[in-house]
Design a protein around this motif. Structure first.
Motif, mmCIF file in Angstrom:
data_model
loop_
_atom_site.group_PDB
_atom_site.id
_atom_site.type_symbol
_atom_site.label_atom_id
_atom_site.label_comp_id
_atom_site.label_asym_id
_atom_site.label_seq_id
_atom_site.Cartn_x
_atom_site.Cartn_y
_atom_site.Cartn_z
ATOM 1 N N UNK A 105 -36.280 -53.326 23.105
ATOM 2 C CA UNK A 105 -36.485 -51.978 23.666
ATOM 3 C C UNK A 105 -37.569 -51.934 24.734
ATOM 4 N N UNK A 106 -38.515 -52.872 24.738
ATOM 5 C CA UNK A 106 -39.528 -52.883 25.799
ATOM 6 C C UNK A 106 -38.905 -53.299 27.131
ATOM 7 N N UNK A 173 -39.665 -60.504 32.500
ATOM 8 C CA UNK A 173 -39.880 -59.820 31.223
ATOM 9 C C UNK A 173 -40.104 -60.879 30.168
ATOM 10 N N UNK A 174 -41.065 -60.678 29.321
ATOM 11 C CA UNK A 174 -42.142 -59.673 29.343
ATOM 12 C C UNK A 174 -43.192 -60.004 30.415
ATOM 13 N N UNK A 175 -44.054 -59.048 30.699
ATOM 14 C CA UNK A 175 -45.133 -59.225 31.659
ATOM 15 C C UNK A 175 -46.449 -58.895 30.966
ATOM 16 N N UNK A 176 -47.427 -59.760 31.145
ATOM 17 C CA UNK A 176 -48.752 -59.505 30.573
ATOM 18 C C UNK A 176 -49.398 -58.342 31.330
ATOM 19 N N UNK A 177 -49.759 -57.272 30.667
ATOM 20 C CA UNK A 177 -50.335 -56.122 31.363
ATOM 21 C C UNK A 177 -51.738 -56.379 31.903
ATOM 22 N N UNK A 213 -48.224 -54.926 21.092
ATOM 23 C CA UNK A 213 -49.170 -55.594 21.975
ATOM 24 C C UNK A 213 -49.281 -54.881 23.315
ATOM 25 N N UNK A 214 -48.178 -54.379 23.830
ATOM 26 C CA UNK A 214 -48.215 -53.720 25.133
ATOM 27 C C UNK A 214 -48.971 -52.399 25.081
#
Length: 220
Positions: A105-106, A173-177, A213-214
């Motif tokens: 879903x992210x 995806x995913x990307x470290x914010x 985590x995000x």
């Protein structure tokens, strides 16, 4: 492939499966082991285990010795039972998908994905079919040998899904914010994680816990 070679592979394939099932079910037929060794020897597979099976009288080989010899013969020829003869591998992969699916879903992907056995690949492996019908198997499927360990199965599946989505959309995806870098599925200390190389490398999240985590503050 010649007819002779095709016949040999069919015969040895059937014998290897019978020997494997016999080992698995503790119901090994010594004659299957002898027949397999003879077939292999005819085609110059002269390993120590094959020669020992052929040269010894089966009546003088104890069940424990025959079991050990059968395992060595299968190891020598690199026999892999796949998913069909080792269904626990498929169950492990399905369990891994339930974990990875918590992260989807992210990426804006909803619905329940499914494992799809890809019979048209060699060797036969597994891909993923999303709820909307999209198939994810870029870079090759997850092989049965990757599903003998939970962390390896989870990591392999996460990597395949990630690479497939990148190939289809050209979006990381995913990307470290915190570092604005794409992270990668990786096995660290026996666990499947999303790993970022920023600042010397750090875990963004265990696979399956990406959403939490995000939404978390940057670590000190």
């Amino acid at each position: 492939m010649s007819n002779i070679m095709a016949e040999y592979e069919a015969v040895t394939g059937q014998l290897m499966r019978r020997v494997y099932v016999g080992l698995r079910e503790d119901n090994l037929d010594p004659q299957d082991v002898v027949a397999l060794a003879c077939e292999l020897l005819d085609w110059f597979h002269c390993t120590d285990a094959v020669l020992e099976v052929v040269e010894r009288n089966p009546a003088e080989v104890t069940p424990a010795e025959m079991t050990a010899l059968a395992r060595r013969v299968l190891d020598d020829v690199g026999f892999d039972p796949g998913f069909d003869l080792a269904p626990e591998r498929l169950e492990m992969l399905r369990a891994a998908l339930r974990i990875v699916a918590r992260d989807l879903p992210t990426r804006g992907i909803e619905g329940e994905p499914e494992i799809e056995i890809l019979e048209d690949w060699f060797p036969v492996g597994a891909g993923v079919r999303l709820a909307d019908g999209e198939r994810l198997n870029w870079g090759g499927p997850v092989l049965p040998t990757m599903c003998d360990d939970p962390a390896m199965a989870l990591t392999s599946l996460a990597i395949m899904i990630q690479e497939s989505l990148l190939e289809r959309t050209w979006q990381l995806w995913p990307v470290c914010p915190w570092h604005d870098l794409g992270v990668h599925g990786s096995e660290r200390d026996g666990a499947a994680v999303w790993w970022c190389v920023g600042d010397g490398g750090h875990m963004l999240a265990p696979v399956g816990e990406l959403a939490r985590a995000l939404g978390r503050r940057r670590p000190e």
